[in-house]
Enzyme design. Sequence first.
Site, mmCIF file in Angstrom:
data_model
loop_
_atom_site.group_PDB
_atom_site.id
_atom_site.type_symbol
_atom_site.label_atom_id
_atom_site.label_comp_id
_atom_site.label_asym_id
_atom_site.label_seq_id
_atom_site.Cartn_x
_atom_site.Cartn_y
_atom_site.Cartn_z
ATOM 1 N N ARG A 112 0.846 -1.197 0.000
ATOM 2 C CA ARG A 112 0.000 0.000 0.000
ATOM 3 C C ARG A 112 0.884 1.251 0.000
ATOM 4 O O ARG A 112 1.900 1.292 0.704
ATOM 5 C CB ARG A 112 -0.936 0.001 1.211
ATOM 6 C CG ARG A 112 -1.997 -1.085 1.150
ATOM 7 C CD ARG A 112 -2.947 -1.041 2.338
ATOM 8 N NE ARG A 112 -4.026 -2.023 2.163
ATOM 9 C CZ ARG A 112 -3.965 -3.295 2.544
ATOM 10 N NH1 ARG A 112 -2.869 -3.749 3.140
ATOM 11 N NH2 ARG A 112 -4.981 -4.104 2.339
ATOM 12 N N HIS B 182 -2.184 3.489 -5.657
ATOM 13 C CA HIS B 182 -2.771 2.253 -5.129
ATOM 14 C C HIS B 182 -3.113 1.277 -6.251
ATOM 15 O O HIS B 182 -3.286 0.070 -6.031
ATOM 16 C CB HIS B 182 -4.038 2.601 -4.335
ATOM 17 C CG HIS B 182 -4.461 1.530 -3.379
ATOM 18 N ND1 HIS B 182 -5.168 0.423 -3.767
ATOM 19 C CD2 HIS B 182 -4.279 1.414 -2.042
ATOM 20 C CE1 HIS B 182 -5.416 -0.339 -2.720
ATOM 21 N NE2 HIS B 182 -4.876 0.232 -1.663
ATOM 22 N N HIS C 168 -3.963 -9.409 1.816
ATOM 23 C CA HIS C 168 -5.409 -9.491 1.975
ATOM 24 C C HIS C 168 -5.756 -10.509 3.039
ATOM 25 O O HIS C 168 -5.015 -11.470 3.272
ATOM 26 C CB HIS C 168 -6.070 -9.883 0.648
ATOM 27 C CG HIS C 168 -6.118 -8.757 -0.325
ATOM 28 N ND1 HIS C 168 -6.341 -8.929 -1.679
ATOM 29 C CD2 HIS C 168 -5.939 -7.415 -0.159
ATOM 30 C CE1 HIS C 168 -6.320 -7.766 -2.287
ATOM 31 N NE2 HIS C 168 -6.076 -6.833 -1.384
ATOM 32 N N LYS D 192 -2.645 -2.400 7.585
ATOM 33 C CA LYS D 192 -4.073 -2.093 7.646
ATOM 34 C C LYS D 192 -4.774 -3.269 8.332
ATOM 35 O O LYS D 192 -5.209 -4.226 7.686
ATOM 36 C CB LYS D 192 -4.625 -1.877 6.240
ATOM 37 C CG LYS D 192 -6.076 -1.419 6.220
ATOM 38 C CD LYS D 192 -6.537 -1.188 4.795
ATOM 39 C CE LYS D 192 -7.991 -0.737 4.761
ATOM 40 N NZ LYS D 192 -8.452 -0.509 3.364
ATOM 41 N N ARG E 241 -1.498 -2.311 -6.981
ATOM 42 C CA ARG E 241 -1.975 -3.543 -6.359
ATOM 43 C C ARG E 241 -2.967 -4.259 -7.285
ATOM 44 O O ARG E 241 -2.936 -5.480 -7.432
ATOM 45 C CB ARG E 241 -2.610 -3.223 -4.999
ATOM 46 C CG ARG E 241 -1.573 -2.726 -3.994
ATOM 47 C CD ARG E 241 -2.193 -2.151 -2.731
ATOM 48 N NE ARG E 241 -3.019 -3.082 -2.005
ATOM 49 C CZ ARG E 241 -2.573 -4.066 -1.232
ATOM 50 N NH1 ARG E 241 -1.252 -4.255 -1.101
ATOM 51 N NH2 ARG E 241 -3.407 -4.854 -0.586
#
Length: 412
Positions: free
Chosen positions: A241, A339, A366, A269, A342
């Site tokens: 990120r 971003h 993820h 995150k 990704r």
Amino acid sequence: MITDTQCRKAKPAEKPFKLTDGGGLYLHVTPAGGKHWRCRYEFAGKEKVLTFGPYPAISLTDARAKRDSAKATLRTGRDPSVVRKLEKANLAFSDQATFESIAREWHTLNKMRWTPVHAGDVLRSLERDVFPDLGALPIREIQAPAILNTLRKIESRPAIETARRVRQRMSEVFVYAIASGRADTDPASMVQSALAPLIKGQRAAVTDLGGVRAVLMKFESEPAHAVTKLAHRLLALTAVRPGTLITTPWTEFDGLDSGVWTIPAARMKLIRKRKQDDDYDHLVPLSRQAREVIDLLRTITGGGRYAFPNTRHIHQPLSENAIGYHLNRVGYRDKHVPHGWRSSFSTIMNEAYPGDHAVIELVLAHKPANEVAAAYNRAKHLQRRRELLQIWADLILADAVPAGSLLHGPRR
């Protein structure tokens, strides 16, 4: 009742004396000739005296108005003397209550419940976007149009989502000021419906191999600071990120003998309880090209705290928008955002290696479908993740200039 003429002609005597008006009000005359308005009253069975100020600076009419106000306070069951002291204290408190001073108070109070990265982001956004316009103003005097004008500047960059986050933070500062008695309203809440609409959806991304090669070539061929170019290349190579990349301290790039960059869970995150759990550290196997970027970067920023320092303020990380601005300048506005790398990695690699979908998801950090096996999977697929990231690096940099040339190209 006395008259203004009596007050004006009153001469000092050997002893202090008073000219009584009524309702407890009187003019106190001293032997030195001083004349001061005072008002006698009774509260809780005790006789007390208020001082209103000197005559003629305070006229007879003004003194009577102050007496009447004090009597009205008495009728509510409050002591006029105490009320006056509180009003003076509040006024002195309010005089020092600029937006910036209160915002910093609010930030200090709340930063313990935030991650260090988020706390830094909140303060930087206020310092960059709000304090220059509104920081020195008394918070009580700031109205909605001034706030909207400040937010419009952010929107025009364009940074619509940032404008909305800044508005929310400003609103919290106003609510804090109201709670501490230094503001009466929250004008930041009033402008919410006047902001530019935020269109939710996928972030813009180029998702074909030829296209991503062209993005890199165009980005690196146009004038930009070397740190910005190296940051963009490493972002493309690792698919982390953007906010995580730009805030990387050099301590995370020290000792990369294993070829794996370990990003602490605290910087990822994640929900707060997982940020304290080492099992949720994110492991990024570095391709040969990624390590080359880091080695080059070390020659220009290795002596500082951040791997990607701000080009104007070396003790702060690179601006969140630096890479995005350059992408806009070279023709990728609304086509590819930082971003978006990704999405580029996910789309291209899933199409080429559909059997590695679970591993690709781990590369992107993820959330695994099976949370119980999450930490185990992070280690189990490390070798395959290394292989996929090396394949990815070879694919996207097939036609790219050597990383070393990014140090010596034109700078804006």
